[in-house]
Write a protein that holds these residues in place. Structure first.
Motif, PDB file in Angstrom:
ATOM      1  N   LYS A  60      -9.339  -7.406   1.134  1.00  0.00           N
ATOM      2  CA  LYS A  60     -10.068  -8.305   0.200  1.00  0.00           C
ATOM      3  C   LYS A  60      -9.866  -7.616  -1.189  1.00  0.00           C
ATOM      4  CE  LYS A  60     -14.768  -6.318   0.855  1.00  0.00           C
ATOM      5  NZ  LYS A  60     -15.143  -5.666  -0.079  1.00  0.00           N
ATOM      6  N   GLY A  61     -10.041  -8.478  -2.305  1.00  0.00           N
ATOM      7  CA  GLY A  61      -9.840  -8.020  -3.623  1.00  0.00           C
ATOM      8  C   GLY A  61      -8.288  -7.634  -4.222  1.00  0.00           C
ATOM      9  N   LEU A  62      -7.689  -7.605  -3.266  1.00  0.00           N
ATOM     10  CA  LEU A  62      -5.936  -7.048  -3.505  1.00  0.00           C
ATOM     11  C   LEU A  62      -5.382  -8.426  -4.244  1.00  0.00           C
ATOM     12  CD1 LEU A  62      -4.540  -5.166  -0.798  1.00  0.00           C
ATOM     13  CD2 LEU A  62      -4.975  -4.600  -3.003  1.00  0.00           C
ATOM     14  N   ALA A  96      -5.629  -7.877  -7.632  1.00  0.00           N
ATOM     15  CA  ALA A  96      -5.165  -6.800  -8.351  1.00  0.00           C
ATOM     16  C   ALA A  96      -3.836  -6.907  -8.641  1.00  0.00           C
ATOM     17  CB  ALA A  96      -5.054  -5.630  -7.136  1.00  0.00           C
ATOM     18  N   GLU A  97      -3.378  -6.367  -9.906  1.00  0.00           N
ATOM     19  CA  GLU A  97      -2.338  -6.171 -10.376  1.00  0.00           C
ATOM     20  C   GLU A  97      -1.110  -7.181 -10.166  1.00  0.00           C
ATOM     21  OE1 GLU A  97      -0.075  -3.760 -11.680  1.00  0.00           O
ATOM     22  OE2 GLU A  97      -1.746  -2.866 -12.596  1.00  0.00           O
ATOM     23  N   ASP A  98      -1.255  -8.426 -11.093  1.00  0.00           N
ATOM     24  CA  ASP A  98      -0.460  -9.442 -10.739  1.00  0.00           C
ATOM     25  C   ASP A  98       0.616  -9.162  -9.786  1.00  0.00           C
ATOM     26  OD1 ASP A  98       1.083  -7.306 -11.766  1.00  0.00           O
ATOM     27  OD2 ASP A  98       1.816  -8.420 -13.555  1.00  0.00           O
ATOM     28  N   TYR A 122       1.710  -7.275  -7.227  1.00  0.00           N
ATOM     29  CA  TYR A 122       2.334  -6.205  -7.179  1.00  0.00           C
ATOM     30  C   TYR A 122       2.570  -5.693  -5.743  1.00  0.00           C
ATOM     31  CZ  TYR A 122       4.378  -1.390  -7.446  1.00  0.00           C
ATOM     32  OH  TYR A 122       4.979  -0.380  -7.046  1.00  0.00           O
ATOM     33  N   TYR A 123       1.157  -5.825  -5.265  1.00  0.00           N
ATOM     34  CA  TYR A 123       1.002  -5.307  -3.849  1.00  0.00           C
ATOM     35  C   TYR A 123       1.270  -6.399  -2.955  1.00  0.00           C
ATOM     36  CZ  TYR A 123      -0.981  -1.464  -6.484  1.00  0.00           C
ATOM     37  OH  TYR A 123      -1.227  -0.617  -7.386  1.00  0.00           O
ATOM     38  N   TYR A 125       7.395  -4.390   1.454  1.00  0.00           N
ATOM     39  CA  TYR A 125       7.421  -2.775   1.070  1.00  0.00           C
ATOM     40  C   TYR A 125       8.579  -2.287   1.910  1.00  0.00           C
ATOM     41  CZ  TYR A 125       3.986  -3.985   4.739  1.00  0.00           C
ATOM     42  OH  TYR A 125       3.261  -4.379   5.794  1.00  0.00           O
ATOM     43  N   PRO A 142       2.540   0.220  12.908  1.00  0.00           N
ATOM     44  CA  PRO A 142       1.534   0.182  11.853  1.00  0.00           C
ATOM     45  C   PRO A 142       1.874  -0.802  10.565  1.00  0.00           C
ATOM     46  CG  PRO A 142       1.919   2.331  11.694  1.00  0.00           C
ATOM     47  CD  PRO A 142       2.842   1.803  12.917  1.00  0.00           C
ATOM     48  N   MET A 143       3.084  -0.811  10.352  1.00  0.00           N
ATOM     49  CA  MET A 143       3.644  -1.429   9.219  1.00  0.00           C
ATOM     50  C   MET A 143       3.697  -3.096   9.743  1.00  0.00           C
ATOM     51  SD  MET A 143       4.321   0.637   6.868  1.00  0.00           S
ATOM     52  CE  MET A 143       3.333   2.085   7.700  1.00  0.00           C
ATOM     53  N   LYS A 196      -0.210  -5.562  10.546  1.00  0.00           N
ATOM     54  CA  LYS A 196      -0.925  -6.494   9.530  1.00  0.00           C
ATOM     55  C   LYS A 196      -0.184  -7.742   9.005  1.00  0.00           C
ATOM     56  CE  LYS A 196      -4.515  -3.295   8.042  1.00  0.00           C
ATOM     57  NZ  LYS A 196      -4.873  -2.450   7.017  1.00  0.00           N
TER      58      LYS A 196
END
Ligand SMILES: Cc1cc2nc3c(=O)[nH]c(=O)nc-3n(C[C@H](O)[C@H](O)[C@H](O)COP(=O)(O)OP(=O)(O)OC[C@H]3O[C@@H](n4cnc5c(N)ncnc54)[C@H](O)[C@@H]3O)c2cc1C
Lengths: 526, 206
Positions: free
Chosen positions: B19-21, B24-26, B28-29, B33, B87-88, B91
């Protein structure tokens, strides 16, 4: 050799005659070169016309050092950085920051106040790290003292005192008392290689007595150094009972007070006011728009007279050519980027292993440690969290950020856990040091360097273990420190030093590369 | 500054994990990855033991992501490399997996560099059994659910054969695909046999 001008002339002559290695070795001996000199001694020549374009790959502190020094010398520098922030392993977490751990992103929700930060990577600056301190001075980075040791902090080990915590000062006083008594009992001048005279012996025994606070019979029976049970100011102080060495002996952490605050982690240590990344901000302020963010490098092609680098920006692949390239991308990530490195150079790069250090932090609702006479310093525990750090800054403010774990790795203990498991482990272990811990802390942040995006490690490991340096490793190291044939590409960072995991090492490596490049450029110029 | 435009990205589908992401940061996350570990355009990176993904069959890629996510792969405590990947995937949502499969599918097949040194001739005779499922050229066969082996990072093939043999992969009762490989790998009697067969696979499809 009394003034620096004649030294430099001598050095140039030496370099021209024997090559850069001799120059660097001699330089250290004359305290003119990076590892021992201050940054001011690096005087780089202006670029040769048409040969001044430089690409720096990675905005780690070594890359920023190169960009700053070469910008001052008149080169045209561009820094390509994969992340949305500069600094790499110099990372400070504050309110609103995103922790970019792959598979476990976190958002920091701490109070937004200047003292509410956490240095997730580098945190301490030793007094002897002259080059780093030099840049702090040059770039206007304000410093304050960092407190590593507090006598009132705790030590806890399930194997000792039935698991009860003991004040650091109480533990060390009792250990020293025992050792001193032992020295005194064993001391006979006859046994020593060089016998001492009676007056000398008296002096030595006096020293032993002072070391352990022994009584007139040279026995340890407790000491006020361990603290009082009560009183001391308006009542007679009641000294704490001595703790028998046998009771402490079971602990793995006996030697702690003799090792944790010596050498590079000995006093005085410093930290920038407001967070370690103030150093990085000093550099990026000075470099302005020369640093390009979210621009991961995607390919490196060495040419005879320069280097081509491709990178991605906003989903678009681009390519730039430069005369020189300085690269601080972590070696284990560089091996996944297409390149035309000579095979021995690539082999050297591939041989470096990565580490697993882990840190975590909480916002404390109240500076509860100050109620227990603790102001800064570290509590030690024989459990995976290993340490709790109390912030030496923000004293007496309402809240603080407390370091809840610092595990040096050598295993994936915390890295492998889910966020919830990491947090529960920190709480359960922290409770052994502070019974009210669970109620006092909130809003966890965890940093598993092994999984941090664009980093995937805490520091390069050359040997198979600590101290496992062999001739074979030396050959690999030497190869990687040298530029690629033609002298256009340098691999830098603490990964190309003998002393990983220090900013000073990263800077020293950058200075080495700069001095080498400068010398080659000067020789080309003539 | 010379700039060449080479590639332009497909639309980003961002599936944020916490949550919150989203704010966050246009953007980016996101979940893309993979290249930090698997190398630029999925060429593979021995530095972090992550194999080549470029050119991987979409059906195989999807199944592996699902099987890591379900924990049927990469959860054995001796499976060091698998537990880096597990773990990658844990989620990832179905949408995210679909996005990734399409994205990874845009990477051009490039055979990985050869690093394993063994006796390819000796490996050739050992490979005869494998060809039934993986194809004579190591090209894979979807009908048998067997992936291509040709061009895959050779150090990775070696780890997989060792892991199947030791029971670190393919022993989960739910892993009906991996379990087929357990018997196959146990036919390879030692490290030398594994190196030989991998060296032979290195000669295929190049
Ligand atoms: C837990 C911990 C504690 C530490 N404690 C201390 C301490 O107390 N004191 C101290 O002085 N030092 C400490 N250090 C060490 C210090 O942080 C490092 O030595 C130093 O920051 C390394 O700098 P570097 O220049 O080598 O690059 P790094 O910091 O490794 O930077 C590499 C850069 O490359 C970027 N990059 C990666 N891939 C790409 C790509 N494809 N394209 C472009 N860029 C890319 C990364 O994003 C990063 O910015 C600590 C480190 C850790 C992890």
């Amino acid at each position: 050799m009394s003034n620096s001008v004649s030294r430099r002339e001598f050095m140039n002559l030496l370099g021209a005659t024997f090559g850069t290695n001799a120059l660097i070795q001699m330089g250290s001996a004359l305290s003119l070169m990076p590892t021992t000199a201050s940054a001011a001694s690096l005087s780089l020549a202006a670029p040769i016309a048409g040969k001044g374009k430089v690409l720096v790959l990675g905005a780690g502190i070594s890359g920023l050092t190169v960009a700053w020094e070469l910008t001052k010398a008149g080169y045209d520098c561009t820094v390509l950085e994969a992340s949305n922030r500069a600094g790499g392993r110099v990372m400070t977490v504050r309110s609103g920051d995103v922790v970019d751990e792959i598979g476990n992103n976190q958002v920091c929700e701490w109070d937004n106040e200047p003292h509410m930060y956490f240095n997730a990577g580098a945190a301490r600056i030793p007094s002897t790290h002259r080059n780093l301190l030099g840049y702090c001075k040059e770039l206007g980075v304000e410093l304050e003292m960092f407190i590593n040791e507090s006598k009132t902090a705790y030590v806890q080990d399930d194997a000792m005192l039935g698991g009860a915590r003991i004040r650091n000062g109480e533990m060390s006083t009792n250990v020293r008392g025992f050792l001193a008594e032992l020295f005194a009992k064993c001391y006979t001048s006859a046994q020593l290689d060089q016998p001492f005279s009676d007056t000398e012996s008296e002096k030595i025994l006096g020293l032993i007595s002072q070391f352990g606070d022994l009584n007139e019979n040279m026995l340890y029976k407790g000491s006020s150094r361990a603290g009082y049970v009560s009183g001391g100011f308006l009542d007679h102080g009641i000294q704490k009972d001595m703790v028998a060495f046998k009771k402490l002996m079971e602990s793995q952490m006996l030697g702690l007070s003799f090792t944790a605050n010596e050498g590079e982690t000995g006093p005085m240590l410093m930290q920038p006011v407001g967070g370690m990344d103030m150093v990085i901000k000093g550099f990026t302020r000075a470099l302005g728009d020369k640093v390009v963010y979210k621009a991961p490098v995607t390919g490196i092609t060495l040419k005879d007279d320069g280097v081509d680098v491709s990178f991605e920006r906003d989903g678009v692949r681009q390519s730039i050519s430069a005369d020189y390239c300085f690269n601080c991308i972590p070696s284990h990530l560089m091996t996944g980027i297409p390149n035309n490195y000579p095979s021995d150079y690539f082999e050297s790069m591939s041989s470096i292993k990565r580490g697993e250090a882990y840190k975590s932090a909480f916002q404390a609702k109240k500076r509860f440690w100050e109620d227990e006479d603790i102001y800064g310093g570290i509590s030690w525990i024989n459990a995976p969290i290993q340490q709790i750090w109390y912030p030496p800054h923000g004293i007496h403010k309402a809240k603080g950020v407390i370091l809840a774990a610092y595990n040096f790795g050598g295993g994936m203990h915390f890295t492998k856990m889910s966020q919830a498991q990491r947090v529960e482990a920190a709480l359960a272990q922290g409770e052994k040091l502070h019974p009210n811990y669970r109620e006092m802390v909130e809003k966890p942040i965890t940093i598993a360097w092994h999984r941090m995006n664009h980093m995937l490690g805490c520091s390069g490991r050359w040997g198979s273990g600590f101290g496992g340096w062999t001739d074979e490793i030396q050959t690999l190291f030497d190869r990687l420190q040298q530029p690629t044939p033609g002298g256009r590409h340098y691999f830098i960072g603490d990964q190309v030093s003998y002393h990983g995991a220090w900013q000073e090492s990263a800077i020293a490596s950058a200075h080495w590369a700069l001095a080498d490049m400068d010398l080659r450029a000067r020789n080309m110029g003539v | 500054m010379k700039i060449i435009l080479v590639w332009s990205a497909a639309v980003l589908i961002c599936a944020f994990s916490a949550k919150g992401l989203a704010q966050a940061e246009d953007q980016y996350y996101n979940d893309r990855y993979c290249t930090t570990c698997h190398g630029v355009d999925g060429i593979g990176n021995e530095g972090v033991s992550a194999p080549r993904l470029a050119g991987m069959e979409p059906w195989y890629l999807q199944r592996q992501l699902e099987s890591f996510r379900a924990g049927t792969r990469g959860t054995h405590k001796m499976d060091v490399q698998g537990s880096e990947m597990q773990p990658m995937a844990a989620k990832l949502s179905d949408d995210s997996i679909a996005d990734i499969v399409a994205w990874v599918g845009s990477w051009e097949y490039k055979p990985a560099q050869i690093t394993v040194k063994g006796d390819a001739e000796a490996g050739k005779s050992l490979y005869a059994t494998c060809a039934a499922c993986h194809g004579t050229q190591g090209e894979g066969n979807e009908a048998f659910a067997a992936p291509a082996l040709a061009g895959q990072s050779d150090w990775y093939l070696k780890t997989q054969l060792e892991n199947f043999k030791a029971g670190y992969r393919g022993r989960d009762p739910r892993d009906s695909f991996g379990s087929q490989m357990v018997a196959m790998a146990s036919m390879l009697k030692d490290e030398a046999a594994i190196k030989n067969i991998v060296s032979y696979i290195n000669t295929l499809g190049r």
